[in-house]
Design an enzyme around this catalytic site. Structure first.
Site, PDB file in Angstrom:
ATOM      1  N   ASP A 170       2.168 -43.347  53.527  1.00 40.17           N
ATOM      2  CA  ASP A 170       3.077 -44.454  53.242  1.00 40.17           C
ATOM      3  C   ASP A 170       4.331 -44.299  54.089  1.00 40.17           C
ATOM      4  OD1 ASP A 170       3.810 -46.813  51.902  1.00 40.17           O
ATOM      5  OD2 ASP A 170       5.042 -45.697  50.499  1.00 40.17           O
TER       6      ASP A 170
ATOM      7  N   TYR B   8       8.180 -46.158  55.660  1.00 40.93           N
ATOM      8  CA  TYR B   8       9.474 -46.617  55.137  1.00 40.93           C
ATOM      9  C   TYR B   8      10.138 -47.373  56.286  1.00 40.93           C
ATOM     10  CZ  TYR B   8      14.027 -45.839  52.694  1.00 40.93           C
ATOM     11  OH  TYR B   8      15.238 -45.962  52.039  1.00 40.93           O
TER      12      TYR B   8
ATOM     13  N   HIS C 202      15.188 -52.955  53.653  1.00 41.15           N
ATOM     14  CA  HIS C 202      14.897 -52.141  52.469  1.00 41.15           C
ATOM     15  C   HIS C 202      15.657 -50.820  52.522  1.00 41.15           C
ATOM     16  CE1 HIS C 202      12.704 -50.179  49.245  1.00 41.15           C
ATOM     17  NE2 HIS C 202      12.300 -49.232  50.079  1.00 41.15           N
TER      18      HIS C 202
ATOM     19  N   ARG D 155      23.816 -44.440  47.897  1.00 44.85           N
ATOM     20  CA  ARG D 155      24.894 -43.802  48.660  1.00 44.85           C
ATOM     21  C   ARG D 155      25.950 -44.857  48.991  1.00 44.85           C
ATOM     22  NH1 ARG D 155      20.170 -42.381  50.956  1.00 44.85           N
ATOM     23  NH2 ARG D 155      20.524 -43.745  52.756  1.00 44.85           N
TER      24      ARG D 155
ATOM     25  N   GLU E 246       6.154 -51.971  45.030  1.00 45.65           N
ATOM     26  CA  GLU E 246       6.576 -52.032  46.422  1.00 45.65           C
ATOM     27  C   GLU E 246       5.604 -52.940  47.154  1.00 45.65           C
ATOM     28  OE1 GLU E 246       6.976 -48.077  47.965  1.00 45.65           O
ATOM     29  OE2 GLU E 246       8.862 -47.729  46.908  1.00 45.65           O
TER      30      GLU E 246
ATOM     31  N   GLU F  41       3.860 -54.221  50.120  1.00 45.35           N
ATOM     32  CA  GLU F  41       3.581 -53.620  51.428  1.00 45.35           C
ATOM     33  C   GLU F  41       2.349 -54.265  52.059  1.00 45.35           C
ATOM     34  OE1 GLU F  41       3.614 -49.406  51.747  1.00 45.35           O
ATOM     35  OE2 GLU F  41       4.881 -49.100  49.974  1.00 45.35           O
TER      36      GLU F  41
ATOM     37  N   ASP G 254       2.378 -50.441  46.280  1.00 53.12           N
ATOM     38  CA  ASP G 254       2.528 -49.016  46.023  1.00 53.12           C
ATOM     39  C   ASP G 254       3.441 -48.848  44.809  1.00 53.12           C
ATOM     40  OD1 ASP G 254       1.865 -46.395  46.642  1.00 53.12           O
ATOM     41  OD2 ASP G 254       3.682 -46.093  47.801  1.00 53.12           O
TER      42      ASP G 254
ATOM     43  N   ARG H 164      10.478 -45.039  39.349  1.00 56.07           N
ATOM     44  CA  ARG H 164      11.771 -44.690  39.941  1.00 56.07           C
ATOM     45  C   ARG H 164      12.481 -43.555  39.200  1.00 56.07           C
ATOM     46  NH1 ARG H 164      11.234 -46.856  44.914  1.00 56.07           N
ATOM     47  NH2 ARG H 164      10.773 -49.091  44.816  1.00 56.07           N
TER      48      ARG H 164
ATOM     49  N   GLN I  79      10.815 -40.307  40.109  1.00 53.98           N
ATOM     50  CA  GLN I  79      11.093 -39.986  41.507  1.00 53.98           C
ATOM     51  C   GLN I  79      12.502 -39.422  41.692  1.00 53.98           C
ATOM     52  OE1 GLN I  79      10.225 -43.191  44.191  1.00 53.98           O
ATOM     53  NE2 GLN I  79      10.943 -42.117  45.985  1.00 53.98           N
TER      54      GLN I  79
ATOM     55  N   TYR J 100      12.134 -35.710  43.524  1.00 57.85           N
ATOM     56  CA  TYR J 100      11.875 -35.829  44.957  1.00 57.85           C
ATOM     57  C   TYR J 100      12.712 -34.882  45.831  1.00 57.85           C
ATOM     58  CZ  TYR J 100      16.089 -38.468  46.344  1.00 57.85           C
ATOM     59  OH  TYR J 100      17.372 -38.857  46.632  1.00 57.85           O
TER      60      TYR J 100
ATOM     61  N   LYS K  19       4.660 -41.434  42.664  1.00 55.37           N
ATOM     62  CA  LYS K  19       3.944 -42.349  43.548  1.00 55.37           C
ATOM     63  C   LYS K  19       2.431 -42.159  43.527  1.00 55.37           C
ATOM     64  CE  LYS K  19       5.990 -44.424  46.364  1.00 55.37           C
ATOM     65  NZ  LYS K  19       6.532 -45.794  46.385  1.00 55.37           N
TER      66      LYS K  19
ATOM     67  N   THR L 206      -2.038 -46.851  43.666  1.00 53.27           N
ATOM     68  CA  THR L 206      -1.712 -47.724  44.785  1.00 53.27           C
ATOM     69  C   THR L 206      -2.783 -48.804  44.809  1.00 53.27           C
ATOM     70  OG1 THR L 206      -0.723 -45.927  46.072  1.00 53.27           O
ATOM     71  CG2 THR L 206      -1.408 -47.895  47.276  1.00 53.27           C
TER      72      THR L 206
ATOM     73  N   THR M  95       7.858 -50.611  51.903  1.00 53.66           N
ATOM     74  CA  THR M  95       8.315 -51.829  51.234  1.00 53.66           C
ATOM     75  C   THR M  95       8.823 -52.838  52.247  1.00 53.66           C
ATOM     76  OG1 THR M  95       8.979 -50.505  49.337  1.00 53.66           O
ATOM     77  CG2 THR M  95       9.879 -52.729  49.478  1.00 53.66           C
TER      78      THR M  95
ATOM     79  N   GLU N 134      15.505 -53.190  44.340  1.00 52.14           N
ATOM     80  CA  GLU N 134      16.443 -54.000  45.119  1.00 52.14           C
ATOM     81  C   GLU N 134      16.758 -55.323  44.431  1.00 52.14           C
ATOM     82  OE1 GLU N 134      15.261 -53.848  49.561  1.00 52.14           O
ATOM     83  OE2 GLU N 134      13.486 -53.309  48.399  1.00 52.14           O
TER      84      GLU N 134
END
Length: 403
Positions: free
Chosen positions: A117, A119, A124, A133, A191, A193, A225, A229, A232, A236, A245, A249, A338, A352
């Site tokens: 997978d 990114y 996104h 952040r 997600e 995809e 996918d 959250r 994760q 992670y 994850k 899928t 995503t 999001e």
């Protein structure tokens, strides 16, 4: 409506012809099928009846042998199929070999060898960076514009559209919690995809160049996918996604061959950073795809992500995936990551769309921050096709059930 009597604007007309695998009621025998409108053609039976030299490939219970046969054969088989479903001289032979889609069971069309997978949507990645952040000057991490970020996932839990998704359990810990707890995920997400299906394998130690993308990749499909959250966020660091994850899928039952999407090929977004030679696509043929995706929860559209905005292309992803010498296998599947666009209604995840739960979605059956048990998520898509006729992608749908 009989399978041959399609409207010229049907997105699953002879210009499309995606591949799948089906079985008939009361039978465990699986057959390769090709979709035409709302019918599926038994491709193996048609090949035998019409004396095709590719009858053996199409008579298999999975797409695996066809995937491994290579681009020359893919082109030959597609040419044959288009002739069988358009030529009046074949109608008497082929028409009895169609079945209504509503009368068959669709299965995972190929055995998934490995799953990766990526990114690759800048929109996104910037949204996720802004959520987690918010005080950084640049919400993209320093490596993002230099290579396609990805991770190796779990192939054994890739499931076909229509398969229920059991809410996963695991450890979770909010920043303010004194200790982790175990239980069902309370921030279950999707997600949106696109998945790319590898046909021809490669030799370990031999990277696959961007220019060889179409020699190895057979086609694509929609992919969801699913993502926990809350699990994760706790697990992670420092190695990345794991239990959050690997539980499910979902992929479409229909694989659209790349040749059906030639009219949808577009240039990717302008590159803002110089790329290393193996990823430099400045002089390459257009490798993006203009796919228009819709995301619906319980039948209500919540987002329409545009795939044409993806920064990293599938050809670059394949080149990066193999540049260290990793080999490809028939049935490898890799997800785009995503898909999100620049507008709020083009975001491909609830993370999001609700800004991590801060801004709930207003649905006809109530508000949502993340998925509830019983929710059905459906991805659908189309792409521009020849003479303005759209090419439909097979939808991918899944219902969340309690664990």
């Amino acid at each position: 409506m009989p399978p041959f009597d399609l409207a010229e604007s049907d997105p699953f007309g002879p210009h499309n012809l995606p591949y799948g695998v089906f079985s008939l009621p009361g039978s465990v025998e699986r057959s390769v099928g090709v979709r035409l409108g709302d019918h599926v053609l038994d491709a193996g039976a048609a090949a035998r009846a019409l004396g095709s030299p590719h009858a053996g490939l199409l008579a298999a219970p999975t797409l695996g042998p066809l995937l491994a046969a290579g681009r020359t054969v893919w082109t030959q088989v597609r040419r044959e199929l288009r002739e069988w479903v358009t030529s009046p001289s074949h109608r008497a032979t082929v028409e009895p070999l169609f079945r209504p889609l509503s009368a068959v069971t669709l299965h995972l069309p190929f055995e998934v060898a490995d799953y990766v997978d990526f990114y690759s949507s800048e929109h996104h990645a910037r949204n996720v960076g802004a959520i987690f952040r918010p005080d950084t000057a640049d919400t993209l991490l320093p490596n993002w514009k230099h290579l396609p970020i990805g991770y190796h996932g779990r192939s054994g839990t890739v499931v076909v559209s229509g398969t229920d998704v059991v809410r996963p359990s695991g450890q979770r810990k909010a920043p303010s919690d004194p200790a982790p707890v175990f239980g069902p995920s309370v921030r279950l997400d999707i997600e949106a995809e696109v998945g790319f299906v590898v046909g021809v394998p490669s030799r370990q130690g031999s990277p696959v160049a961007m220019s060889d993308f179409r020699e190895h990749v057979f086609g694509l499909c929609l992919l969801n996918d699913w993502s926990a959250r809350d699990l994760q966020a706790w697990e992670y660091v420092p190695l990345g996604p794991f239990l959050a994850k690997s539980f499910a899928t979902s992929v479409s039952a229909w694989i659209t061959p790349l040749e059906a999407l030639d009219d949808a090929r577009v240039a990717p977004p302008a590159r803002t950073h110089a790329l290393l030679p193996y990823l430099d696509d400045a002089s390459a043929e257009p490798a993006g795809y203009d796919l228009r995706i819709s995301v619906a929860i319980n039948g209500h559209t919540v987002s329409e992500p545009p795939f044409a905005t993806m920064y990293w292309t599938a050809a670059q992803q394949l080149a990066h995936l193999t540049v260290n010498g990793a080999s490809l296998r028939t049935g490898d599947l890799y997800g785009s990551g995503t898909v999100s666009g620049p507008e709020p209604d083009q975001r491909g995840s609830l993370l999001e769309l609700t800004w991590n739960g801060r801004d709930p979605l207003e649905l006809p059956d109530g508000k949502r921050t993340f998925l509830e048990d019983g929710d059905v998520v459906t991805l659908s898509a189309w792409a521009p096709g020849p003479d303005g006729v759209p090419v439909g992608l097979g939808e991918v749908s899944g219902r969340v059930i309690a664990g």
